[in-house]
Write a protein that holds these residues in place. Structure first.
Motif, PDB file in Angstrom:
ATOM      1  N   ILE A   1       0.832  -1.204   0.000  1.00 38.83           N
ATOM      2  CA  ILE A   1       0.000   0.000   0.000  1.00 38.83           C
ATOM      3  C   ILE A   1       0.866   1.254   0.000  1.00 38.83           C
ATOM      4  O   ILE A   1       0.566   2.235  -0.685  1.00 38.83           O
ATOM      5  CB  ILE A   1      -0.967  -0.023   1.197  1.00 38.83           C
ATOM      6  N   ARG A   2       1.958   1.223   0.767  1.00 35.12           N
ATOM      7  CA  ARG A   2       2.856   2.385   0.755  1.00 35.12           C
ATOM      8  C   ARG A   2       3.488   2.576  -0.625  1.00 35.12           C
ATOM      9  O   ARG A   2       3.587   3.698  -1.123  1.00 35.12           O
ATOM     10  CB  ARG A   2       3.947   2.208   1.819  1.00 35.12           C
ATOM     11  N   ARG A   3       3.911   1.454  -1.231  1.00 34.12           N
ATOM     12  CA  ARG A   3       4.491   1.573  -2.572  1.00 34.12           C
ATOM     13  C   ARG A   3       3.463   2.085  -3.572  1.00 34.12           C
ATOM     14  O   ARG A   3       3.800   2.851  -4.481  1.00 34.12           O
ATOM     15  CB  ARG A   3       5.057   0.218  -3.017  1.00 34.12           C
ATOM     16  N   LEU A   4       2.192   1.668  -3.411  1.00 34.62           N
ATOM     17  CA  LEU A   4       1.142   2.207  -4.264  1.00 34.62           C
ATOM     18  C   LEU A   4       0.990   3.705  -4.050  1.00 34.62           C
ATOM     19  O   LEU A   4       0.869   4.481  -5.013  1.00 34.62           O
ATOM     20  CB  LEU A   4      -0.181   1.484  -3.979  1.00 34.62           C
ATOM     21  N   GLY A   5       0.989   4.140  -2.782  1.00 38.76           N
ATOM     22  CA  GLY A   5       0.890   5.563  -2.501  1.00 38.76           C
ATOM     23  C   GLY A   5       2.059   6.350  -3.072  1.00 38.76           C
ATOM     24  O   GLY A   5       1.885   7.451  -3.614  1.00 38.76           O
ATOM     25  N   GLU A   6       3.272   5.775  -2.955  1.00 38.54           N
ATOM     26  CA  GLU A   6       4.440   6.458  -3.520  1.00 38.54           C
ATOM     27  C   GLU A   6       4.323   6.588  -5.034  1.00 38.54           C
ATOM     28  O   GLU A   6       4.660   7.623  -5.622  1.00 38.54           O
ATOM     29  CB  GLU A   6       5.712   5.698  -3.142  1.00 38.54           C
ATOM     30  N   THR A   7       3.840   5.512  -5.674  1.00 39.94           N
ATOM     31  CA  THR A   7       3.661   5.564  -7.131  1.00 39.94           C
ATOM     32  C   THR A   7       2.629   6.619  -7.516  1.00 39.94           C
ATOM     33  O   THR A   7       2.822   7.388  -8.473  1.00 39.94           O
ATOM     34  CB  THR A   7       3.232   4.188  -7.659  1.00 39.94           C
ATOM     35  N   LEU A   8       1.516   6.674  -6.768  1.00 38.81           N
ATOM     36  CA  LEU A   8       0.495   7.679  -7.060  1.00 38.81           C
ATOM     37  C   LEU A   8       1.005   9.091  -6.808  1.00 38.81           C
ATOM     38  O   LEU A   8       0.680  10.021  -7.563  1.00 38.81           O
ATOM     39  CB  LEU A   8      -0.751   7.410  -6.211  1.00 38.81           C
ATOM     40  N   ASN A   9       1.826   9.255  -5.763  1.00 33.05           N
ATOM     41  CA  ASN A   9       2.396  10.589  -5.508  1.00 33.05           C
ATOM     42  C   ASN A   9       3.353  10.988  -6.624  1.00 33.05           C
ATOM     43  O   ASN A   9       3.415  12.164  -7.012  1.00 33.05           O
ATOM     44  CB  ASN A   9       3.108  10.595  -4.160  1.00 33.05           C
ATOM     45  N   GLU A  10       4.119  10.014  -7.116  1.00 34.73           N
ATOM     46  CA  GLU A  10       5.000  10.327  -8.250  1.00 34.73           C
ATOM     47  C   GLU A  10       4.175  10.719  -9.475  1.00 34.73           C
ATOM     48  O   GLU A  10       4.543  11.626 -10.225  1.00 34.73           O
ATOM     49  CB  GLU A  10       5.876   9.118  -8.558  1.00 34.73           C
TER      50      GLU A  10
END
Length: 453
Positions: free
Chosen positions: A216-225
């Motif tokens: 979920i954190r990696r998903l959030g990081e991808t969405l923030n990018e």
């Protein structure tokens, strides 16, 4: 299932799997317990039959001792039978009718047998064990049994425990699973709420990230990018609109002014013709600017049309030299093309010549001295260089030379729009190539296209 939320789907699957596992475990426990009870009963019956047989072999006349062994508990019973079915000895209440008869007695005369009776008078369901024995030359059969009421009671108690305990365990496990799933999806809900609040007025906002370094954190990081890239693209488009509006406003204002002056103050045909000619120049500039903007827009969308083909590099460079030879001579400058025999280009000739024309135009406007065109074949690619002997690019400008409407300070006083090098890069990118610029050590600028060969 597809219409249910993720939390509900996971819960249904989790509860179903847990129910299957607990049901299988319950069945295993029940059958195992039942088998152990039956083994214990069979072992106890076998031991009693063996004791009775031993006593008969030692002292067959001691009937009272045999009768004592045949009855050890309230539900136990037994008989000693002859091969013909006569009762040699029996426990109380079982001295009237033999327990074994017919084929069962015949089998027991030759070997031990184990039977289960659904109904034994005075006992109910029972288990009977029979074995042959030889006593003083006689063949006898020892049959002992016990009621199964206690066994049935213990199994019933176990069933009650399982029927109450397993649903309770399933309920607790499902509740714990639901809470775990809710906790795991809480960061997703937080990101969803934050995403719903983000508007174009605050493009620099980002989604909250959970503490755990998980999917979920990696998903959030991808969405923030992705939001960062969208923010950059939005800022770039806003700057593009601002610059385009500025570039369009200036010639339109000048065109309007000239027309108004001609309408009010032109006294003769010569002044009117001069005003119309000036207006045509401004319209031409607007048309060129619109065409440049169209090229950039199509390039950004990946829809820049290309008529691909192969062509000798010498022909392309020769055509550019002929196009600008008169202007270079008028400016007192020379346009030198190095030989490019054997080198072939693959691409859209019109677009490549357009890019080279922009580079030569920049060299004529902002450079000095001789302008050189040369081709270099490098690593399955072809580089087309345009060099001049002028002052070169300002150091702070060279990194953004290919941005739209990007111009050096000296160029802002001229008539350029700052789209020339941006179009060069767009054409190179459309050919799966790239555009580069540098200042030469001996002075002047070197700008080149790198195209796949």
């Amino acid at each position: 299932m597809r219409r249910l939320p993720i939390r509900a789907r996971v819960m249904v699957v989790f509860a179903g799997v847990m129910a299957l596992l607990l049901a299988g475990l319950s069945l295993f426990i029940y059958l195992r317990f039942q088998s152990n009870l039956d083994d214990q009963i069979d072992t106890a019956l076998e031991a009693r039959a063996s004791e009775v047989a031993t006593l008969l072999q030692r002292s067959p006349a001691r009937g009272s001792s045999v009768q004592d062994l045949l009855v050890q508990e309230e539900e136990s019973f037994g008989q000693v039978l002859t091969p013909r079915g006569q009762i040699f000895g029996a426990s109380p209440k079982f001295d009237q009718k033999p327990l074994l008869a017919g084929s069962e007695l015949a089998k027991a005369t030759g070997r031990h047998i184990l039977m289960r009776r659904t109904e034994v008078p005075g006992v109910g369901a029972a288990r009977i064990y029979a074995t042959p024995v030889n006593a003083e030359g006689r063949r006898l059969v020892v049959a002992v049994g016990t009621g199964l009421d206690d066994r049935h009671d213990e199994l019933a108690n176990l069933r009650t425990i399982l029927l109450i305990g397993i649903p309770a365990v399933l309920l607790l496990a499902s509740l714990a699973g639901y809470l775990m799933i809710a906790g795991a999806l809480r960061p997703v809900e937080a990101m969803r709420r934050r995403a719903a609040e983000i508007t174009a007025a605050e493009p620099d906002s980002r989604l909250p990230l959970p503490v755990a370094n998980d999917e979920i954190r990696r998903l959030g990081e991808t969405l923030n990018e992705m939001l960062g890239r969208l923010d950059t693209a939005l800022a770039r488009e806003r700057a593009f609109v601002d610059d385009a509006s500025h570039e369009l406003r200036t010639p339109l204002a000048m065109h309007k002014t000239e027309l108004e002056l001609a309408l009010r103050y032109a006294e003769g045909s010569d002044e009117m013709r001069a005003a119309i000619a000036s207006g045509i120049e401004e319209v031409d500039r607007l048309i060129g600017l619109a065409e440049d903007l169209l090229v950039l827009a199509r390039s950004e969308q990946g829809k820049l049309p290309l008529d691909l083909g192969q062509m000798p590099a010498a022909e392309v460079l020769g055509g550019v030299r002929e196009r600008f030879a008169a202007r270079a001579a008028a400016a007192g400058r020379s346009l030198d093309v190095e030989p490019a025999d054997g080198v072939r280009l693959e691409g859209d000739r019109v677009r490549i010549e357009q890019a080279l024309a922009n580079l030569v135009e920049n060299a004529l406007q902002h450079g000095a001295g001789e302008i050189g065109l040369r081709v270099i074949a490098v690593d399955r690619a072809v580089e087309i260089h345009v060099e001049d002997r002028g002052p070169g690019f300002p150091p702070q400008f060279i990194d953004r030379a290919f941005e739209r409407f990007s111009r050096g300070d000296a160029a802002r006083t001229g008539g350029g729009t700052g789209l020339g090098l941006a179009i060069v890069e767009a054409i190179a990118r459309a050919h799966r190539g790239s555009a580069h610029a540098r200042n030469r050590e001996e002075g002047g600028a070197d700008v080149w296209l790198r195209l796949p060969s």
